[in-house]
Scaffold this motif. Structure first.
Motif, PDB file in Angstrom:
ATOM      1  N   GLU A  44       0.849  -1.219   0.000  1.00 34.96           N
ATOM      2  CA  GLU A  44       0.000   0.000   0.000  1.00 34.96           C
ATOM      3  C   GLU A  44       0.872   1.251   0.000  1.00 34.96           C
ATOM      4  N   ASP A  46       3.949   1.500  -1.008  1.00 32.63           N
ATOM      5  CA  ASP A  46       4.606   1.584  -2.328  1.00 32.63           C
ATOM      6  C   ASP A  46       3.700   2.280  -3.327  1.00 32.63           C
ATOM      7  N   LYS A  47       2.420   1.847  -3.296  1.00 33.69           N
ATOM      8  CA  LYS A  47       1.442   2.392  -4.245  1.00 33.69           C
ATOM      9  C   LYS A  47       1.241   3.894  -3.984  1.00 33.69           C
ATOM     10  N   ARG A  48       1.185   4.240  -2.681  1.00 28.42           N
ATOM     11  CA  ARG A  48       0.884   5.629  -2.315  1.00 28.42           C
ATOM     12  C   ARG A  48       2.039   6.582  -2.656  1.00 28.42           C
ATOM     13  N   GLY A  50       5.117   5.743  -4.432  1.00 32.31           N
ATOM     14  CA  GLY A  50       5.906   5.492  -5.637  1.00 32.31           C
ATOM     15  C   GLY A  50       7.399   5.562  -5.396  1.00 32.31           C
TER      16      GLY A  50
END
Ligand SMILES: NC(=O)c1ccc[n+]([C@@H]2O[C@H](COP(=O)([O-])OP(=O)(O)OC[C@H]3O[C@@H](n4cnc5c(N)ncnc54)[C@H](OP(=O)(O)O)[C@@H]3O)[C@@H](O)[C@H]2O)c1
Length: 266
Positions: A44, A46-48, A50
């Motif tokens: 999560e 990582d996704k938020r 980048g």
């Protein structure tokens, strides 16, 4: 210290405080290696964020995982800020605590913090300015019923931070001991939240703690305790501990009642 160009290793990044600290570090422009065990929570993050962050799954209780983290930071240019925010707690009367839980608390809160700090100090000493952050607690200065083992680890971390800061006084490495009061994160069971409400103990948001951490780092603070009246009680406990004991004696039956409530985590 200047956070804008900082290169940070943040443990406990998947936790309530860790996530708030991570958000504020990224907003300042710091580049962060974020450590936790929960791989879904890391994904999560990582996704938020980048490319602003690197996430690493590691169990700080395991020597090989700690070694791996140290090796990784050896290959990270400009590393200058270690934030030891990982921690565990277990609200229970001391005699009801499992031996395993006591050992886990000592291992994660204390042993892992000391050993990570020790292995990363040579790198931090190379930076033009650097800092070790140790996440303490109000319970690192006030012994509180229901938290005896946790208090043992946080009192020890406060002593460690003070001694290390003095030992590093002629270097460019600072040591910040940050002691939040009760904070609304997954660390506290519903029983703890209800007990705090019953006793009138105020709880901060993790964002408040993160803001205080950022300000403390920017202002090169060395020991910071959050919250009033907690700061007053800490002083009182140092000067007249029997007064604090008397006041906590009055709360004991309430604390016992909540400590005996079956624990359910969110
Ligand atoms: N919440 C409070 O009331 C309060 C008050 C004062 C001080 N503190 C301190 O603040 C710090 C952060 O706590 P929090 O409130 O954010 O708690 P939290 O939400 O429960 O988060 C705890 C963090 O520690 C990590 N962690 C636990 N065991 C680990 C292990 N063996 N290896 C690697 N990581 C591990 C967790 O990772 P995973 O979830 O990925 O396993 C999580 O990221 C702790 O040091 C705590 O003692 C908390």
């Amino acid at each position: 210290m200047r956070l804008q160009d900082s290169v940070v290793l943040l443990t406990g990044a998947t936790g309530g405080m860790g996530q708030a600290i991570l958000a504020q570090l990224v907003a300042t422009g710091a580049s962060v290696t974020a450590v936790g065990r929960d791989t879904a929570a890391l994904a999560e993050l990582d996704k938020r964020y980048g490319a602003s962050i690197v996430t690493i799954a590691a169990d700080l209780g395991i020597p090989d995982d700690r070694r791996h983290l140290t090796q990784l930071m050896q290959h990270t240019t400009g590393f200058n800020l270690l934030i030891n925010a990982a921690g565990v707690n277990d609200f229970a009367l001391f005699e009801d605590q499992d031996d395993e839980q006591i050992c886990d608390m000592i291992n994660v809160n204390l042993t892992a913090t000391l050993l990570m700090t020790k292995s990363l100090l040579p790198l931090l000493k190379k930076a033009s300015e650097s800092c070790v952050v140790v996440m303490g607690s109000t319970f690192g200065a006030i012994g509180y019923p229901g938290f005896a083992s946790y208090c043992a680890t946080k009192f020890a971390l406060r002593g460690f931070s003070e001694a290390l800061r003095r030992e590093l006084a002629d270097t460019r490495v600072g040591v910040l001991y940050l002691a939040p009061r009760a904070t609304r994160t997954g660390m506290n069971s519903r029983a703890v939240e209800e007990m705090n409400a019953a006793l009138g103990v105020r709880m901060d948001s993790p964002e408040t703690v993160a803001r205080c951490l950022i300000t403390s780092l920017e202002n090169d603070m060395s020991e910071v305790h959050l919250g009033y009246p907690e700061r007053l009680f800490i002083r009182l406990n140092g000067l007249l501990p029997q007064l604090v004991s008397r006041s906590l004696r009055k709360q004991l039956s309430t604390i016992r009642q909540f400590a005996n409530t079956p624990v359910e985590k969110p």
